[in-house]
Design an enzyme around this catalytic site. Structure first.
Site, short mmCIF file in Angstrom:
data_model
loop_
_atom_site.label_atom_id
_atom_site.label_comp_id
_atom_site.label_asym_id
_atom_site.label_seq_id
_atom_site.Cartn_x
_atom_site.Cartn_y
_atom_site.Cartn_z
N SER A 193 0.83 -1.19 0.00
CA SER A 193 0.00 0.00 0.00
C SER A 193 0.87 1.25 0.00
O SER A 193 2.07 1.18 0.23
CB SER A 193 -0.91 0.00 1.24
OG SER A 193 -0.16 0.42 2.37
N LYS A 194 0.23 2.37 -0.25
CA LYS A 194 1.00 3.60 -0.41
C LYS A 194 1.74 3.98 0.86
O LYS A 194 2.79 4.61 0.81
CB LYS A 194 0.08 4.73 -0.87
CG LYS A 194 -1.08 5.03 0.05
CD LYS A 194 -1.96 6.11 -0.58
CE LYS A 194 -3.15 6.44 0.31
NZ LYS A 194 -4.02 7.45 -0.32
N ARG A 195 1.20 3.58 2.00
CA ARG A 195 1.85 3.94 3.26
C ARG A 195 3.11 3.10 3.51
O ARG A 195 3.92 3.43 4.36
CB ARG A 195 0.90 3.72 4.43
CG ARG A 195 -0.40 4.48 4.31
CD ARG A 195 -0.37 5.83 4.98
NE ARG A 195 -1.59 6.56 4.71
CZ ARG A 195 -1.64 7.76 4.16
NH1 ARG A 195 -0.53 8.39 3.83
NH2 ARG A 195 -2.78 8.36 3.93
#
Length: 551
Positions: free
Chosen positions: A305-307
């Site tokens: 995920s982007k995090r």
RNA sequence: GGUCCGUUCGUCUAGGGGUUAGGACACGUCCCUUUCACGGAUGAAACACGGGUUCGAUUCCCGUACGGACUACCA
């Protein structure tokens, strides 16, 4: 089954006819009955050129997984001389993020995945932005109601939420729709009245229970769904926009898409998509599906995920993204100093293999080697170490002059003033030691500015007062030593060393520290040559002064 | 919970009924080099488990376990 015939029948349908006839008379395209064997690899010799699309949603930066999907689509198209289309799926007005579209386009250009058609690239099958196709979807959705494959539903999101709260596992499907507020329960006339009165409504797909839906996935083989397990998906939202499900089927049909290559997260809803193709009467031209394995977190649990970028200290986006907040801003591979060729190579091998031991692939080589059969089935962990290895390989393989051109902006950003000749020499010196571009100006900063600090441990270990005369003499000799080249310098230093009864181990580390401040780095005399006579002497003097002051 | 997908070294993967289960990253050792890196050599390291089928299963089938995705008027 009809699915297998998809690409064959597809190409014989005149879609120009489809498009124009649809405006005059609703929708349903004349079917062809061309029947041939289902090609195992999704492609056969008789087939016309494939048309594939990359269809991201402009909700923010383009994730690296999305980029890989684009890559595979691109490679497939190129391999078979087909067409690669960029379609922007911006049907969720609430999630639209300004700048995302430009980001997507820039990222594709950076990696060399330039679409043949699409937003920003022209083409005969537009518009390629779904928000510009709103009317089209509405007409198709209403036609589906007319033909009995869909219905109006008036239940508000709040009402449905309430149902979900009170009833375990509530879904809007054949078991529950009779108790809800829709055109099936209210009747056509009453429903039409409410629609005409401007009451908010959605259009839902009417899924009939009791049948099996077979999908022949190019990667996963046969996948079967029971229609009774499927919900009545919303096709047209209350704001008049289509959902993904409707829009992607209508567009793929209208744009003559032959192969849908997308992430595995779409596999569960593919059954609905098949139903839609059937409902529209497009079964014979339905594209073939290939559901890509997901890219997983480095630790394995869940998809990347982007995090995760911030969490694991690595980029998960192609380019920097500046969001509203720091939390919503991300570093890109480009800005982290990766070469696009390396990113492409890395991504290509994350879920696909060439069938042999080759690791390094140019885009051209990938186009040649790529096949859908060689795409893996299981999720692949994102391995940043491997990404760095690829980058290092590409940096090493690059012609020094070309590499210098890529380093130049970083040098300029640091405010260093160099000429092309010097830059190339400096880059050449560091080339084998760099994994990312910033290494040249960070690790190798001393090639562009004076040494900032001397490694204290090394100085203490290697320096002693007896070395001062040696250094002094060396500096003296250096002033008019000719030629100022690696081998002669080395010979000369050795000679002085011997005269003074010193060993290389006494001398070399000190010279290294004097020149670059650290025990690591390129060969000493090579470094001296690149720095030049004046700078070399300067650094030796500075160092000598430094150690004398230390005493 | 339900539906669907998946499972070979730590990671990416090749292979496929009989193999010393191959390669790459990372890691260890050695060589090269009085540094670092590159390069070379070498080592450790895997077929999730249980049943079948079979003369023989890591490979085929079925279960189980585990992992993942989906389950919105998001894509």
């Amino acid at each position: 089954m009809a699915r297998c015939l998809a690409n064959n029948g597809h190409f014989f349908v005149s879609d120009a006819t489809t498009l124009t006839s649809y405006h005059k008379t609703p929708i349903f395209v004349p079917q062809t009955n061309a029947k041939t064997e289902c090609p195992a690899n999704g492609i056969d010799n008789n087939m016309m050129k494939p048309r594939v699309r990359f269809a991201p949603s402009p909700t923010g930066a383009l994730h690296i997984g999305g980029l890989r999907t684009a890559l595979y689509n691109y490679l497939f198209a190129r391999k078979h001389g087909g067409t690669f289309i960029l379609r922007i799926e911006d049907t969720d007005q609430g999630r639209y993020v300004p700048g995302a579209e430009d980001y997507i386009i820039e990222a594709l250009k950076w990696t060399g995945l330039v679409p043949d058609e699409g937003v920003g690239f022209g083409g005969q099958n537009g518009p390629y932005r779904q928000s510009d196709r709103k009317d089209t979807y509405q007409q198709y959705a209403h036609a589906l109601v007319q033909s009995g494959h869909a219905y109006y539903a008036f239940d508000t999101p709040e009402a449905l939420d309430a149902q979900r709260q009170s009833i375990d596992n509530f879904t809007y499907n054949h078991t529950t729709r009779d108790g809800l507020s829709n055109s099936l329960t209210l009747g056509d006339a009453a429903s039409q009245q409410r629609v005409d009165a401007g009451e908010p409504f959605v259009i839902r797909l009417k899924v009939l229970p009791g049948r099996e839906i077979h999908i022949q996935d190019l990667i996963r083989g046969s996948v079967v769904f029971q229609s009774s397990e499927l919900d009545d998906k919303v096709l047209l939202k209350a704001d008049g926009m289509p959902t993904y499900h409707l829009a992607n089927i209508v567009d793929d049909h209208l744009m003559n898409i032959t192969h849908v290559i997308r992430g595995e997260e779409w596999l569960p809803s593919t059954a609905h998509h098949v139903l839609l193709y059937e409902g529209f009467g497009w079964s014979d031209t339905m594209p073939q599906f290939a559901h890509l394995p997901l890219i997983m977190k480095p630790v394995g649990n869940g998809k990347l995920s982007k995090r995760d970028g911030a969490k694991f200290g690595m980029p998960v986006f192609p380019l920097n993204w500046k969001g509203e907040t720091d939390e919503d801003s991300f570093e890109g591979f480009r800005e982290a100093g990766f070469l696009p060729e390396a990113v492409v190579n890395f991504l290509a091998l994350l879920g696909w293999h060439p069938g042999n031991d080759q690791e390094i692939f140019s885009m051209e080589a990938l186009m040649e080697a790529f096949t859908i059969e060689n795409i893996g089935k299981s999720g692949a962990r994102f391995d940043f170490e491997k990404a760095k290895w690829f980058n290092q390989k590409y940096i090493q393989a690059l012609d020094t002059e070309a590499l210098a051109a890529r380093v130049r902006p970083l040098v300029a950003a640091k405010g260093y003033r160099t000429n092309a000749e010097y830059l190339e020499k400096a880059v050449g010196l560091m080339q084998e030691r760099a994994t990312v571009l910033p290494d040249f100006v960070e690790t190798g900063y001393y090639l562009f500015e004076p040494v900032k600090s001397y490694e204290a441990d090394a100085v203490q270990k290697k320096w002693n007062a007896a070395m001062a005369p040696f250094m002094a003499e060396l500096i003296q000799v250096l002033h008019d030593f000719e030629p100022f080249l690696t081998l002669p310098l080395e010979e000369m230093v050795k000679k002085i060393m011997q005269e003074k009864g010193l060993k290389p181990g006494d001398v070399m580390p000190l010279l290294r520290i004097a020149l670059v401040g650290t025990m690591k780095g390129p060969a000493v005399f090579d470094t001296a040559v690149v720095l030049g006579r004046d700078e070399t002497i300067q650094r030796l003097q500075t160092f000598l002064q430094y150690v004398v002051d230390l005493q």
